[in-house]
Design a protein around this motif. Structure first.
Motif, short mmCIF file in Angstrom:
data_model
loop_
_atom_site.label_atom_id
_atom_site.label_comp_id
_atom_site.label_asym_id
_atom_site.label_seq_id
_atom_site.Cartn_x
_atom_site.Cartn_y
_atom_site.Cartn_z
N LEU A 100 -68.00 22.22 -11.90
CA LEU A 100 -68.28 23.39 -12.72
C LEU A 100 -67.35 23.37 -13.92
CD1 LEU A 100 -65.72 25.52 -12.07
CD2 LEU A 100 -66.98 25.74 -9.94
N GLU A 101 -67.76 24.08 -14.97
CA GLU A 101 -66.93 24.23 -16.15
C GLU A 101 -66.04 25.46 -15.98
OE1 GLU A 101 -70.04 23.03 -19.58
OE2 GLU A 101 -70.75 24.31 -17.95
N TYR A 102 -64.90 25.47 -16.64
CA TYR A 102 -63.95 26.58 -16.47
C TYR A 102 -64.57 27.91 -16.84
CZ TYR A 102 -60.53 22.81 -16.13
OH TYR A 102 -59.85 21.67 -15.75
N GLN A 103 -65.39 27.94 -17.89
CA GLN A 103 -65.95 29.21 -18.32
C GLN A 103 -66.95 29.77 -17.32
OE1 GLN A 103 -66.35 26.29 -19.90
NE2 GLN A 103 -68.38 26.07 -20.81
N ALA A 104 -67.43 28.91 -16.41
CA ALA A 104 -68.40 29.36 -15.40
C ALA A 104 -67.73 29.87 -14.13
CB ALA A 104 -69.36 28.22 -15.07
N LEU A 105 -66.45 29.54 -13.93
CA LEU A 105 -65.82 29.81 -12.64
C LEU A 105 -65.81 31.30 -12.26
CD1 LEU A 105 -63.02 27.94 -10.95
CD2 LEU A 105 -62.79 30.40 -11.10
N PRO A 106 -65.37 32.22 -13.14
CA PRO A 106 -65.39 33.63 -12.74
C PRO A 106 -66.79 34.13 -12.39
CG PRO A 106 -64.01 33.33 -14.68
CD PRO A 106 -64.77 32.05 -14.48
N ASP A 107 -67.79 33.61 -13.10
CA ASP A 107 -69.17 33.98 -12.83
C ASP A 107 -69.56 33.57 -11.41
OD1 ASP A 107 -71.88 34.63 -13.05
OD2 ASP A 107 -72.02 33.88 -15.09
N LEU A 108 -69.25 32.33 -11.03
CA LEU A 108 -69.62 31.84 -9.71
C LEU A 108 -68.82 32.53 -8.60
CD1 LEU A 108 -70.05 28.01 -10.34
CD2 LEU A 108 -71.69 29.86 -10.64
N VAL A 109 -67.56 32.81 -8.89
CA VAL A 109 -66.72 33.49 -7.89
C VAL A 109 -67.23 34.89 -7.60
CG1 VAL A 109 -64.44 34.48 -7.47
CG2 VAL A 109 -64.63 32.14 -8.30
N THR A 110 -67.52 35.67 -8.66
CA THR A 110 -67.93 37.06 -8.44
C THR A 110 -69.35 37.16 -7.90
OG1 THR A 110 -68.55 37.24 -10.79
CG2 THR A 110 -66.35 38.01 -10.16
N GLN A 111 -70.10 36.05 -7.92
CA GLN A 111 -71.39 36.03 -7.24
C GLN A 111 -71.24 35.65 -5.77
OE1 GLN A 111 -74.98 34.31 -9.20
NE2 GLN A 111 -73.56 33.74 -10.84
N GLY A 112 -70.02 35.28 -5.37
CA GLY A 112 -69.79 34.90 -3.99
C GLY A 112 -70.29 33.52 -3.65
N LEU A 113 -70.25 32.59 -4.62
CA LEU A 113 -70.81 31.26 -4.41
C LEU A 113 -69.77 30.22 -4.01
CD1 LEU A 113 -73.22 31.07 -7.49
CD2 LEU A 113 -73.68 31.98 -5.20
N LEU A 114 -68.49 30.52 -4.22
CA LEU A 114 -67.44 29.53 -3.97
C LEU A 114 -66.52 29.97 -2.85
CD1 LEU A 114 -66.41 28.58 -7.62
CD2 LEU A 114 -68.22 27.59 -6.20
N ARG A 115 -65.87 29.00 -2.25
CA ARG A 115 -64.90 29.25 -1.18
C ARG A 115 -63.51 29.43 -1.77
NH1 ARG A 115 -63.87 27.38 4.31
NH2 ARG A 115 -61.64 26.93 4.57
N GLY A 309 -64.23 21.21 -20.36
CA GLY A 309 -63.31 20.91 -19.28
C GLY A 309 -63.98 21.27 -17.96
N SER A 310 -63.66 20.53 -16.91
CA SER A 310 -64.38 20.71 -15.66
C SER A 310 -63.45 20.69 -14.45
CB SER A 310 -65.43 19.60 -15.50
OG SER A 310 -64.80 18.34 -15.43
N ALA A 311 -63.99 21.18 -13.34
CA ALA A 311 -63.23 21.26 -12.11
C ALA A 311 -64.15 20.95 -10.93
CB ALA A 311 -62.60 22.64 -11.96
N PHE A 312 -63.55 20.75 -9.76
CA PHE A 312 -64.27 20.55 -8.51
C PHE A 312 -64.04 21.77 -7.62
CE2 PHE A 312 -63.75 16.30 -10.06
CZ PHE A 312 -64.72 15.51 -9.47
N ALA A 313 -65.11 22.24 -6.98
CA ALA A 313 -64.98 23.41 -6.10
C ALA A 313 -65.75 23.18 -4.81
CB ALA A 313 -65.49 24.66 -6.79
N VAL A 314 -65.32 23.89 -3.77
CA VAL A 314 -66.01 23.89 -2.48
C VAL A 314 -66.90 25.12 -2.42
CG1 VAL A 314 -65.75 23.81 0.03
CG2 VAL A 314 -64.01 22.75 -1.44
N THR A 315 -68.14 24.97 -2.00
CA THR A 315 -69.04 26.11 -1.95
C THR A 315 -68.70 27.03 -0.77
OG1 THR A 315 -70.66 24.80 -0.72
CG2 THR A 315 -70.92 24.93 -3.12
N LYS A 316 -69.20 28.23 -0.86
CA LYS A 316 -68.79 29.32 0.02
C LYS A 316 -68.86 28.98 1.52
CE LYS A 316 -70.42 33.87 1.50
NZ LYS A 316 -71.51 34.85 1.36
N ASP A 317 -69.97 28.44 1.97
CA ASP A 317 -70.17 28.30 3.40
C ASP A 317 -70.00 26.88 3.93
OD1 ASP A 317 -70.73 31.03 3.81
OD2 ASP A 317 -72.79 30.75 3.10
#
Length: 439
Positions: A100-115, A309-317
């Motif tokens: 994911l891109e850094y600007q997308a991270l808060p969006d994905l977090v507040t949707q409950g998509l990431l761990r 800029g990009s990062a790696f994340a683990v999905t919620k479940d």
């Protein structure tokens, strides 16, 4: 003036607010890994649109017999990748790891998509990533992703044409306008200094950040939106004048027309980021040895914005967080991971881990830039990324609105309406998401 990516007070305020926001979305995911007890490899899935990640995954699998990573390519983020991730998480069939891109991270977090990956990724991220980059993946005091690269905004120019037209590389925006006037005059109207790409929200965000704008922030448990702040207005008015005075071209970003303008030497410079060097090399191979990189012109004090800029994340479940974290840590901290990912020699991504930049540099043929050390130029800009910038939980949807409005304004230069539309869209999207909006 201090130049760090985020001030302490801003970070604390964001932590206080986001602690409430992310607690409501249940983003901690599953518990400890159970797979692999039978001696078989733990199998995890990884979705990415980033170049070289398939080769990087293959390199990991060759050296980690206890974990098997299956790579799948998805569309780039705003082209459908984030929607695909969201639908997969909600349907219960998400991959274990995503880019994911850094600007997308808060969006994905507040949707409950990431761990919340603090337990698995918090320590390694703290060890290799500078605070200016760590802050981009830390929300509510929790680590949601591991940074891979960072994209300070920079300036690219044709050395041969600058010499032909007698142009000095501008260091300030005042000097930039003077150079633009000289290029138009010296070329008898045939060329312009820059193709601006005035419909590109990412470019605007970086330029606004450089000028000291703070589009988003938090106060208590509420989000603030300030896309129409004075710093942004200054930037919008500056480029409006350049467009109206016919001092720059203003094609649609990434369009055939934009490519042709550079191919035909009608535009002799570009605003990009550290990763743009690879794009230039791939798009304009016939111009080898004719380009150079420089710091972005500034408003009086050296500073820059961050684009991409990009990062790696683990999905919620994900039930395999330990294996996912092992793969992510390897991908973001090991030289062999960088070598595999950049083996094609076309990427100029700047690793967040400063120790890996020499490895990245070794994969890139510097002859395209006349032997210039572009990694040194870009790396020197990272500490100059303007402090206090916060991404919002609705930036993805807001970007779509702004991009449309910027496109309408390209011919006239009346860009300010797009920022006003972005302000309204962000406020509505935050409220619609069920988050609190500061008045």
């Amino acid at each position: 003036m201090q130049r760090t990516t985020r001030s302490t007070s801003t970070a604390l305020a964001a932590a206080a607010s986001l602690a409430l926001l992310v607690a409501a979305c249940g983003g901690e995911g599953a518990g400890a890994d159970k797979a692999g007890a039978d001696g078989k490899p733990v199998e995890i899935t990884y979705w990415s649109w980033m170049p070289g990640t398939a080769d990087m995954t293959a390199a990991f699998n060759k050296t980690h017999p206890g974990i098997k990573v299956t790579h799948a390519e998805i569309p780039a983020g705003l082209n459908g990748g984030y929607d695909k991730i969201a639908k997969a998480v909600k349907a219960g069939n998400a991959p274990d790891v995503v880019n994911l891109e850094y600007q997308a991270l808060p969006d994905l977090v507040t949707q409950g998509l990431l761990r919340d990956s603090s337990a698995e990724l918090g320590k390694p991220v703290e060890e290799y990533a500078p605070e200016s980059v760590r802050s981009l993946v830390t929300l509510g005091g929790k680590t949601w992703a591991a940074p891979y690269d960072v994209g300070p905004q920079t300036f690219y120019y044709r050395t041969d044409l600058f010499e032909q037209y007698g142009i000095e590389v501008p260091t300030t925006w005042a000097e930039f306008r003077t150079a633009a006037e000289k290029v138009r005059s010296a070329s008898k109207g045939e060329a312009r200094l820059l193709d601006f790409w005035g419909d590109d929200t990412a470019t605007w965000a970086g330029l606004a950040q450089q000028a000291g704008a703070h589009w988003y922030g938090t106060t208590g448990d509420a989000w603030k939106v300030n896309i129409t702040d004075p710093a942004t207005r200054k930037v919008a008015d500056y480029w409006k004048d350049l467009v109206k005075d016919d001092l720059v071209l203003n094609h649609k970003a990434w369009s055939p027309e934009a490519t042709k303008a550079v191919t035909d030497s009608k535009a002799i410079a570009l605003i990009g980021a550290s990763w743009s060097a690879g794009s230039l090399k791939t798009t304009y191979p016939a111009q080898t040895g004719k380009w150079a990189q420089a710091p972005l012109p500034h408003w009086g004090t050296p500073a820059t914005g961050s684009v991409g800029g990009s990062a790696f994340a683990v999905t919620k479940d994900s039930g395999k967080a330990d294996a996912a974290a092992e793969f992510i840590t390897w991908a973001t901290t090991r030289k062999e991971a960088v070598e595999a990912r950049l083996a094609a020699g076309t990427s100029s991504g700047l690793p967040a881990d400063e120790d890996l930049r020499a490895t990245a540099k070794s994969t890139f043929d510097a002859s395209y830039f006349g032997g210039q050390d572009i990694y040194a130029v870009a790396g020197a800009q990272v500490p100059l990324i303007t402090e206090g910038w916060t991404w919002s939980p609705v930036h993805n949807s807001t970007t779509m609105t702004m991009q449309s409005e910027f496109g309408k304004a390209q011919k006239t230069g009346e860009f300010w309406q797009a920022f006003r539309a972005g302000q309204a869209a962000a406020e509505k999207a935050i409220t619609d998401r069920g988050l609190k909006l500061a008045k």
